[in-house]
Design an enzyme around this catalytic site. Sequence first.
Site, mmCIF file in Angstrom:
data_model
loop_
_atom_site.group_PDB
_atom_site.id
_atom_site.type_symbol
_atom_site.label_atom_id
_atom_site.label_comp_id
_atom_site.label_asym_id
_atom_site.label_seq_id
_atom_site.Cartn_x
_atom_site.Cartn_y
_atom_site.Cartn_z
ATOM 1 N N GLY A 244 -2.692 -2.680 6.745
ATOM 2 C CA GLY A 244 -2.952 -3.751 5.760
ATOM 3 C C GLY A 244 -3.357 -3.289 4.447
ATOM 4 O O GLY A 244 -3.948 -2.031 4.360
ATOM 5 N N SER A 245 -3.661 -3.958 3.575
ATOM 6 C CA SER A 245 -4.379 -3.763 2.035
ATOM 7 C C SER A 245 -5.848 -3.947 2.499
ATOM 8 O O SER A 245 -6.319 -4.570 3.343
ATOM 9 C CB SER A 245 -3.700 -4.572 1.182
ATOM 10 O OG SER A 245 -2.433 -4.445 0.941
ATOM 11 N N GLY A 246 -6.498 -3.446 1.391
ATOM 12 C CA GLY A 246 -8.097 -3.561 1.496
ATOM 13 C C GLY A 246 -8.692 -2.356 1.886
ATOM 14 O O GLY A 246 -9.838 -2.192 1.835
ATOM 15 N N HIS A 247 -8.020 -1.288 2.261
ATOM 16 C CA HIS A 247 -8.548 -0.130 2.820
ATOM 17 C C HIS A 247 -8.452 0.996 1.740
ATOM 18 O O HIS A 247 -8.532 2.156 1.894
ATOM 19 C CB HIS A 247 -7.978 0.382 3.930
ATOM 20 C CG HIS A 247 -7.815 -0.662 4.970
ATOM 21 N ND1 HIS A 247 -9.088 -0.992 5.475
ATOM 22 C CD2 HIS A 247 -6.770 -1.115 5.854
ATOM 23 C CE1 HIS A 247 -8.437 -1.790 6.668
ATOM 24 N NE2 HIS A 247 -7.401 -1.684 6.595
ATOM 25 N N ASP B 222 -0.212 -4.138 13.964
ATOM 26 C CA ASP B 222 0.470 -3.048 13.593
ATOM 27 C C ASP B 222 1.438 -2.322 14.715
ATOM 28 O O ASP B 222 2.532 -2.087 14.638
ATOM 29 C CB ASP B 222 -0.346 -1.812 13.379
ATOM 30 C CG ASP B 222 -1.247 -2.239 11.899
ATOM 31 O OD1 ASP B 222 -0.952 -2.342 10.896
ATOM 32 O OD2 ASP B 222 -2.631 -2.795 11.977
ATOM 33 N N HIS C 109 -12.119 -3.829 9.065
ATOM 34 C CA HIS C 109 -11.552 -5.248 8.425
ATOM 35 C C HIS C 109 -12.484 -6.263 8.312
ATOM 36 O O HIS C 109 -12.263 -7.490 8.406
ATOM 37 C CB HIS C 109 -10.530 -5.644 9.648
ATOM 38 C CG HIS C 109 -9.482 -4.734 9.779
ATOM 39 N ND1 HIS C 109 -9.369 -3.535 10.464
ATOM 40 C CD2 HIS C 109 -8.345 -4.392 9.237
ATOM 41 C CE1 HIS C 109 -8.352 -2.933 10.719
ATOM 42 N NE2 HIS C 109 -7.557 -3.425 9.733
#
Lengths: 684, 218
Positions: free
Chosen positions: A406-409, A462, A571
């Site tokens: 995911g994005s955000g990392h 994932d 997350h």
Amino acid sequence: MPARGTPRSAAPTGDKRAPTRFGEDMLLWAAWLYYEEGLTQAEIATRIGVSRPSVNAYLADARTRGIVSIEIDPDRFRALTLSQAMQTHFGLNDCMVIPSEGNDNPLTDRLGAAAAQVLRHLTKSGETVAVTWGRTMLAMASHMSHGALRDVRIVQATGSTTAKIPWTPEACATRLAENLGARCIPLSAPAIVSTAEVRDMLLHEPVLAEQMEVLAQADRIVLGISSLRPESTIHTSGLFDEVSIRDHYHAAVGSIAGRMISANGARVDGPLEGRTIGMDLDMIRKVPERMAVAGGMDKVQAILAALRGGYVSTLVTDADTARAILTSEGYEDRPPRRPDAPSEALPERTRVKKFLNRPRDAVDEAIAGALLAHESILAPVDGAPRAIRARHGPRSGKVGLVIGGGSGHEPGFLGYVGQGMADAVAVGNIFASPPPDPILAATKAADGGTGVLHIFGNFSGDLMNFEMAAEMAEAQGIAVRTVVTTDDIASAPLDTRSARRGVAGNVFVFKVAGAACNRMLPLDKCAAIAARAADRCLTMGVALEPGASLDTGRPSFRLGPDDMEIGVGVHGEPGVARTQVKSADETADLIVDRILDEINPANGTEVALLVNSLGSTPQMELYILNRRLRRRLEAHGITVHLTLLGHYYTSLDMAGVSITVMQLDLELKELLNDPCDSPAWSRA
Amino acid sequence: MSSFTRSDLTDLFRAFAQRMAAERTLLGELDGEIGDADHGVAMADGFEAAARALANVEDENQTLGDGFTLAGQVLLNAVGATTGPLYASALTRAATTFGPVQEVPFDHLPALIPAIFEGVERRGHGKPGDKTMLDAWWPAAHVVTHESDSSSGTVECLRAAAQAAAKGAEDTRAMMASRGRAARLGPRSIGHLDPGAVSAAALLDVLASWAADHERLT
């Protein structure tokens, strides 16, 4: 000063002056002798040469003047508040809450021991006590000891089973009666008979009719509560073998005395209802004293159902279970307030300011910006806007490395694409796995004809999406191996390592695997090295402030002004426990202690260290933590070969830190030393 | 007897998408308590993309099976996450159930519910009681397969299923999560509703009211 309780020391006599350390203060001295040395008031009176009532007055004075403060052990205090809350909320006569952590005995055994105490205390001579079956009931029966009770009758609450388990109804009743010195009245019939007619016939048999009559007179019933979860003993009881619980009792969440109940405690009828011999739910409700003994997180729903249905007047359970039951009912369990806690809470962050356009465009706009910022390293993959490849990386004969999540990392994932690192990445929405299409596109872009290695963290999304993409790639003739990282030690115990999350340890695994691929090693060898690297990474994170959702601008969970969250993932989800905010050194110690517990000495004493900001924790604080981490590792005989410190794997703007330690062997060390050129990590 | 057609499918997905857009914030907040707060976004974006795709390729020759397959594929690639694969698997199963036909009798519509349940269960390997969307789909599917008889109408059956799902979603509060991201919270997941079960109950609510409107209009 703690409350009294220290063993009493032999009192020397004849010393009537207050020792100098008390500065001639009789009050303080009296308090010391009483609370610290454990003398009685009379002994103190003799010792300091005043009357006993004067000592009594000194002690009272010491309390009101704040010289002595009495603290109740918070764990005991909470057990007490939990038990009171349970009593009030469910209208119970009594609720005994035992600590959830105790000696090494299983919870059923400890609950059984507690229940034996309560039962011995409550039961009176001449009473008739019905008992059901199960692990906890048998544990209770085994812990029961002979009291001074006379003329007590123990009745089996249900018919018998032939299941090969030690805790059958007859075993529980017999053992309880024996140990209590009571008379045992069995129910001379099977719990389930073949038809309703047989049951009705049997109930007319004089022996059984008489036994059922005794059962109807029960003053007291002791019952276990069974969940219907796969691990429950109900499935080994033999009672429900012939029918599908799933088809016939789908509304049931638990079982008492072999009868099914729904989430609200209502009876759930099924094919066995007319064929069961023993107390039914209406009979149970009519027994004046109904003591249930049950605990465990898997049973919360079933116990709650039994409480709602009115089958319980006294409950014996453990603190975690009681708290969970109350939480389900909307009760908030607050720790006792400390006297020094600040009374004014800081204003809460309700809406966090962000540099955004439309939140839903954030991921695509960030990708566009990253491609421009790192244009000499990254290139788009044609036709797949959420796949990015390394400009110089994929080449014929080299195993391709594909990562993603995911994005955000950020710089998570796309920052680790480049020469000597990953060949391509698939980018998902915020904190959401990418779907199979971009993963497949990345896989094709990375393929040099000798197969592709997929590496990602252990999350159900994932796993599903990468698995689907791998199947599609295999169907197109690309061999795929998969390594799933599981470095987050707080997310599950060591013996279930495969259930752990994969977090910042990814950074080291990507580097090592990227280097292995870059050395043109074959696919299976690359996968084996990556798996070993993943296995040697241990990570733990703590958070001071939750991150804020891009969509709403609100923090994703609430964290009080004095709280810190232990064991957070990446997350924005809450961690595994909450505690008071600690200093940098205490925090470093808390993390390093957990990591050292799991360090395997056989894997060498040299490590790579990652001190990672989860988003808004500045580098300065990371340095402060690092200083303590190094001291602790050194004291443990561990040397640090390489340190990464900064924003390497974040959780949007969460304030917090994660620490990763990877134990190195010669090969892993060399692979870490290999050159690489990616946006987040370059090494000449 | 009226029928359920390929263009009804588009209409139904529009209704799903509208409701998911309306629930977006609530679902995100529920998910934030025990997960990663992305469920509202995933459901809203996924169903919006599916509804749009169904409307765009609506042609004479498409069967219901094609429609469900398309919706599943588009939803999957619009969101990924766990929601994508689970609902994609559910809709693929529905495609098999409804088959290569352009319409089915209207009273076949409830068969969608057990199909979705089986599809989700198969891909996610979960069980009822794990505190997941299955805890809403399972009681609803049970209503359709075990409790409805032919005498009661389609709309009544769907209403009963929706009620069972709503109750199932509410019951997740006392469950401890043993699947998905919330499972890492263990006991701390107790006391919170499962967002996947809440969104499933909302979809079933939409299905029942959509069918009621449809029946009234035809």
